[in-house]
Design a protein around this motif. Structure first.
Motif, short mmCIF file in Angstrom:
data_model
loop_
_atom_site.label_atom_id
_atom_site.label_comp_id
_atom_site.label_asym_id
_atom_site.label_seq_id
_atom_site.Cartn_x
_atom_site.Cartn_y
_atom_site.Cartn_z
N TYR A 235 0.84 -1.18 0.00
CA TYR A 235 0.00 0.00 0.00
C TYR A 235 0.89 1.25 0.00
N GLY A 236 0.23 2.40 -0.09
CA GLY A 236 1.01 3.64 -0.16
C GLY A 236 1.88 3.64 -1.41
N VAL A 237 1.37 3.02 -2.49
CA VAL A 237 2.17 2.92 -3.71
C VAL A 237 2.48 4.32 -4.24
N ASN A 238 3.76 4.60 -4.38
CA ASN A 238 4.20 5.90 -4.89
C ASN A 238 5.01 5.66 -6.17
N GLU A 239 4.34 5.88 -7.31
CA GLU A 239 4.97 5.59 -8.61
C GLU A 239 6.18 6.50 -8.84
N THR A 240 6.09 7.75 -8.34
CA THR A 240 7.17 8.71 -8.56
C THR A 240 8.43 8.26 -7.83
N LYS A 241 8.26 7.89 -6.56
CA LYS A 241 9.42 7.42 -5.80
C LYS A 241 9.75 5.95 -6.09
N GLY A 242 8.80 5.24 -6.67
CA GLY A 242 9.01 3.82 -6.99
C GLY A 242 9.03 2.95 -5.76
N GLU A 243 8.13 3.22 -4.82
CA GLU A 243 8.15 2.44 -3.57
C GLU A 243 6.75 2.20 -3.02
N ALA A 244 6.67 1.24 -2.12
CA ALA A 244 5.40 0.93 -1.45
C ALA A 244 5.71 0.28 -0.11
N GLU A 245 4.73 0.31 0.78
CA GLU A 245 4.89 -0.30 2.11
C GLU A 245 4.22 -1.68 2.11
N LEU A 246 4.80 -2.61 2.85
CA LEU A 246 4.26 -3.97 2.90
C LEU A 246 3.72 -4.27 4.30
N GLY A 247 2.62 -4.98 4.34
CA GLY A 247 2.07 -5.42 5.63
C GLY A 247 1.63 -6.87 5.54
N ILE A 248 1.70 -7.59 6.66
CA ILE A 248 1.27 -9.00 6.67
C ILE A 248 0.75 -9.36 8.04
N MET A 249 -0.23 -10.24 8.07
CA MET A 249 -0.65 -10.83 9.33
C MET A 249 -1.06 -12.29 9.08
N ILE A 250 -0.40 -13.20 9.79
CA ILE A 250 -0.89 -14.58 9.85
C ILE A 250 -1.78 -14.60 11.09
N GLY A 251 -3.08 -14.59 10.88
CA GLY A 251 -4.01 -14.48 12.01
C GLY A 251 -4.17 -15.79 12.78
N ASN A 252 -4.01 -16.89 12.07
CA ASN A 252 -4.19 -18.21 12.70
C ASN A 252 -2.87 -18.64 13.36
N ARG A 253 -2.84 -18.64 14.69
CA ARG A 253 -1.59 -18.91 15.43
C ARG A 253 -0.99 -20.28 15.16
N ASP A 254 -1.83 -21.24 14.75
CA ASP A 254 -1.32 -22.59 14.47
C ASP A 254 -0.28 -22.56 13.35
N TYR A 255 -0.25 -21.45 12.61
CA TYR A 255 0.64 -21.38 11.45
C TYR A 255 1.82 -20.44 11.67
N TRP A 256 2.05 -20.03 12.90
CA TRP A 256 3.23 -19.20 13.20
C TRP A 256 4.48 -20.08 13.26
N ASP A 257 5.60 -19.49 12.94
CA ASP A 257 6.92 -20.15 13.08
C ASP A 257 7.07 -21.41 12.23
N LYS A 258 6.31 -21.49 11.15
CA LYS A 258 6.41 -22.68 10.29
C LYS A 258 6.75 -22.30 8.85
N GLY A 259 7.17 -21.04 8.68
CA GLY A 259 7.62 -20.62 7.34
C GLY A 259 6.51 -20.08 6.43
N TYR A 260 5.28 -20.03 6.94
CA TYR A 260 4.18 -19.53 6.08
C TYR A 260 4.32 -18.02 5.82
N GLY A 261 4.71 -17.28 6.89
CA GLY A 261 4.85 -15.83 6.74
C GLY A 261 5.94 -15.49 5.74
N SER A 262 7.11 -16.13 5.88
CA SER A 262 8.21 -15.78 4.96
C SER A 262 7.87 -16.21 3.53
N ASP A 263 7.15 -17.31 3.37
CA ASP A 263 6.77 -17.71 2.01
C ASP A 263 5.77 -16.70 1.41
#
Ligand SMILES: CC(C)(COP(=O)(O)OP(=O)(O)OC[C@H]1O[C@@H](n2cnc3c(N)ncnc32)[C@H](O)[C@@H]1OP(=O)(O)O)[C@@H](O)C(=O)NCCC(=O)NCCS
Length: 191
Positions: A79-107
């Protein structure tokens, strides 16, 4: 639809609303995300959700994160895509705790970066995460992000991280070299 090794990133749909509401009203997830816990009713949330799904924005692209067998476990966004600067901000949430620390977020993050750097002209992706959120920092480091500063805002202390297109390219090349080396080794052990 974007397919990684462990996750599929797909467009959001109305059926995601219940999961998203559950995660956005969760006090621990709100604390980790440094946002206030959502306090509206589900019926109001659903109304807003339905309207938001109808409109797309050139400045923001959100995806649901599913496991390869179709379980909805979280969301990610740039989000916050800025075509002039050529950048954007990234956000993520793995809401289901059963899937933390198993590589899902990094994938999911790697799949989103592949999409951004292959499918858009953006040159830099940045993010912020709480200083105290070691899991998130480790996840982002694994994906090639490096810290570049600190930010104190609204009583929270954040670490700022970024990745540039040329760093992502290097990471891609390193992975390719590692994959080629391991395939050469297995070829040698076969001969
Ligand atoms: C942050 C988040 C996206 C990371 O996704 P994930 O699937 O859990 O992350 P990964 O498994 O890919 O990587 C996490 C790494 O941190 C490590 N880790 C976990 N807790 C840690 C801690 N306290 N200190 C150091 N490392 C830690 C894990 O061992 C793993 O590293 P490894 O693969 O070398 O073993 C996810 O956990 C999440 O959404 N959490 C809840 C919300 C949140 O934190 N939001 C803020 C995001 S900015």
């Amino acid at each position: 639809m974007l397919t990684g090794n462990k996750v599929i990133l797909r467009d959001k749909r109305l059926a995601d609303a219940r999961d998203d509401y559950t995660w956005q009203t969760d006090p621990e997830l709100a604390r980790l995300d440094a946002v206030p816990r959502l306090a509206t009713s589900f019926s109001q949330y659903l109304l807003d959700y339905t309207i938001e799904l109808r409109y797309s924005s050139p400045f923001r692209r959100q995806f649901a994160i599913d496991t390869l067998d179709g379980k909805h476990i979280g969301n990610c966004v740039y989000y916050g895509v800025n075509e002039t600067k050529g950048e954007a901000e990234l956000g993520i949430m793995i809401g289901n705790r059963d899937y933390w620390d198993k590589g899902y977020g990094s994938d999911a993050v790697t799949s989103l970066l592949n999409h951004i750097f292959r499918g858009t002209n953006l040159k830099r992706v940045y993010l912020k995460t709480l200083d105290s959120n070691q899991r998130a920092q480790k996840c982002f480091q694994k994906c090639g992000f490096t810290p570049y500063g600190h930010l104190n805002r609204d009583g929270y202390s954040f670490v700022l991280m970024e990745i540039h297109r040329n760093q992502w390219g290097e990471k891609g090349k390193q992975e390719f070299k590692a994959a080629s080396a391991s395939s050469r080794q297995s070829d040698q052990s076969l001969s």
